[in-house]
Design a protein around this motif. Structure first.
Motif, PDB file in Angstrom:
ATOM      1  N   PRO A  41       0.817  -1.213   0.000  1.00  0.00           N
ATOM      2  CA  PRO A  41       0.000   0.000   0.000  1.00  0.00           C
ATOM      3  C   PRO A  41       0.857   1.271   0.000  1.00  0.00           C
ATOM      4  O   PRO A  41       0.511   2.258  -0.653  1.00  0.00           O
ATOM      5  CB  PRO A  41      -0.820  -0.101   1.284  1.00  0.00           C
ATOM      6  CG  PRO A  41      -0.841  -1.539   1.622  1.00  0.00           C
ATOM      7  CD  PRO A  41       0.458  -2.092   1.116  1.00  0.00           C
ATOM      8  N   TRP A  42       1.983   1.255   0.710  1.00  0.00           N
ATOM      9  CA  TRP A  42       2.852   2.432   0.745  1.00  0.00           C
ATOM     10  C   TRP A  42       3.428   2.707  -0.646  1.00  0.00           C
ATOM     11  O   TRP A  42       3.452   3.845  -1.109  1.00  0.00           O
ATOM     12  CB  TRP A  42       3.979   2.265   1.756  1.00  0.00           C
ATOM     13  CG  TRP A  42       4.893   3.447   1.786  1.00  0.00           C
ATOM     14  CD1 TRP A  42       6.134   3.536   1.259  1.00  0.00           C
ATOM     15  CD2 TRP A  42       4.602   4.738   2.337  1.00  0.00           C
ATOM     16  NE1 TRP A  42       6.644   4.795   1.448  1.00  0.00           N
ATOM     17  CE2 TRP A  42       5.722   5.548   2.114  1.00  0.00           C
ATOM     18  CE3 TRP A  42       3.500   5.273   2.999  1.00  0.00           C
ATOM     19  CZ2 TRP A  42       5.775   6.872   2.528  1.00  0.00           C
ATOM     20  CZ3 TRP A  42       3.567   6.595   3.414  1.00  0.00           C
ATOM     21  CH2 TRP A  42       4.682   7.382   3.179  1.00  0.00           C
ATOM     22  N   THR A  43       3.875   1.665  -1.329  1.00  0.00           N
ATOM     23  CA  THR A  43       4.433   1.815  -2.673  1.00  0.00           C
ATOM     24  C   THR A  43       3.382   2.382  -3.623  1.00  0.00           C
ATOM     25  O   THR A  43       3.676   3.274  -4.433  1.00  0.00           O
ATOM     26  CB  THR A  43       4.965   0.465  -3.179  1.00  0.00           C
ATOM     27  OG1 THR A  43       5.987   0.021  -2.280  1.00  0.00           O
ATOM     28  CG2 THR A  43       5.527   0.569  -4.573  1.00  0.00           C
ATOM     29  N   ALA A  44       2.155   1.889  -3.523  1.00  0.00           N
ATOM     30  CA  ALA A  44       1.064   2.400  -4.366  1.00  0.00           C
ATOM     31  C   ALA A  44       0.776   3.865  -4.046  1.00  0.00           C
ATOM     32  O   ALA A  44       0.561   4.676  -4.952  1.00  0.00           O
ATOM     33  CB  ALA A  44      -0.195   1.559  -4.171  1.00  0.00           C
ATOM     34  N   PHE A  45       0.791   4.222  -2.772  1.00  0.00           N
ATOM     35  CA  PHE A  45       0.556   5.614  -2.360  1.00  0.00           C
ATOM     36  C   PHE A  45       1.632   6.535  -2.922  1.00  0.00           C
ATOM     37  O   PHE A  45       1.326   7.585  -3.490  1.00  0.00           O
ATOM     38  CB  PHE A  45       0.510   5.702  -0.835  1.00  0.00           C
ATOM     39  CG  PHE A  45       0.472   7.103  -0.302  1.00  0.00           C
ATOM     40  CD1 PHE A  45      -0.673   7.870  -0.423  1.00  0.00           C
ATOM     41  CD2 PHE A  45       1.582   7.660   0.322  1.00  0.00           C
ATOM     42  CE1 PHE A  45      -0.725   9.166   0.064  1.00  0.00           C
ATOM     43  CE2 PHE A  45       1.545   8.947   0.812  1.00  0.00           C
ATOM     44  CZ  PHE A  45       0.392   9.714   0.680  1.00  0.00           C
ATOM     45  N   VAL A  46       2.887   6.142  -2.789  1.00  0.00           N
ATOM     46  CA  VAL A  46       3.990   6.981  -3.291  1.00  0.00           C
ATOM     47  C   VAL A  46       3.890   7.118  -4.811  1.00  0.00           C
ATOM     48  O   VAL A  46       4.121   8.207  -5.356  1.00  0.00           O
ATOM     49  CB  VAL A  46       5.351   6.398  -2.846  1.00  0.00           C
ATOM     50  CG1 VAL A  46       6.496   7.096  -3.539  1.00  0.00           C
ATOM     51  CG2 VAL A  46       5.493   6.506  -1.331  1.00  0.00           C
ATOM     52  N   ALA A  47       3.548   6.055  -5.505  1.00  0.00           N
ATOM     53  CA  ALA A  47       3.384   6.135  -6.966  1.00  0.00           C
ATOM     54  C   ALA A  47       2.261   7.080  -7.327  1.00  0.00           C
ATOM     55  O   ALA A  47       2.379   7.887  -8.257  1.00  0.00           O
ATOM     56  CB  ALA A  47       3.119   4.748  -7.539  1.00  0.00           C
ATOM     57  N   TRP A  48       1.154   7.012  -6.590  1.00  0.00           N
ATOM     58  CA  TRP A  48       0.011   7.897  -6.843  1.00  0.00           C
ATOM     59  C   TRP A  48       0.390   9.360  -6.602  1.00  0.00           C
ATOM     60  O   TRP A  48       0.079  10.230  -7.414  1.00  0.00           O
ATOM     61  CB  TRP A  48      -1.152   7.489  -5.943  1.00  0.00           C
ATOM     62  CG  TRP A  48      -2.356   8.353  -6.084  1.00  0.00           C
ATOM     63  CD1 TRP A  48      -3.237   8.372  -7.114  1.00  0.00           C
ATOM     64  CD2 TRP A  48      -2.808   9.343  -5.152  1.00  0.00           C
ATOM     65  NE1 TRP A  48      -4.225   9.307  -6.877  1.00  0.00           N
ATOM     66  CE2 TRP A  48      -3.977   9.917  -5.684  1.00  0.00           C
ATOM     67  CE3 TRP A  48      -2.329   9.783  -3.921  1.00  0.00           C
ATOM     68  CZ2 TRP A  48      -4.666  10.909  -5.020  1.00  0.00           C
ATOM     69  CZ3 TRP A  48      -3.036  10.775  -3.262  1.00  0.00           C
ATOM     70  CH2 TRP A  48      -4.179  11.321  -3.818  1.00  0.00           C
TER      71      TRP A  48
END
Length: 52
Positions: A41-48
């Protein structure tokens, strides 16, 4: 790790210990609460955020 978008009055600290969850806290409150997120979820948040 300190956010590259921080200034002395508004900073966010992110800890990425080993393989565990990512912890995030307000730099003005070193003993205050923090939130945690799993790696995916953190990786997805940073990408977003990076798309902004």
């Amino acid at each position: 790790m300190k956010s590259s978008h921080s200034d002395p009055d508004n900073c966010v600290f992110v800890a990425r210990p080993g393989a565990g969850p990512v912890a995030v806290r307000d730099g003005k409150l070193p003993t205050g609460p923090m939130i945690t997120a799993g790696r995916a979820p953190w990786t997805a948040f940073v990408a977003w955020i990076g798309q902004s």
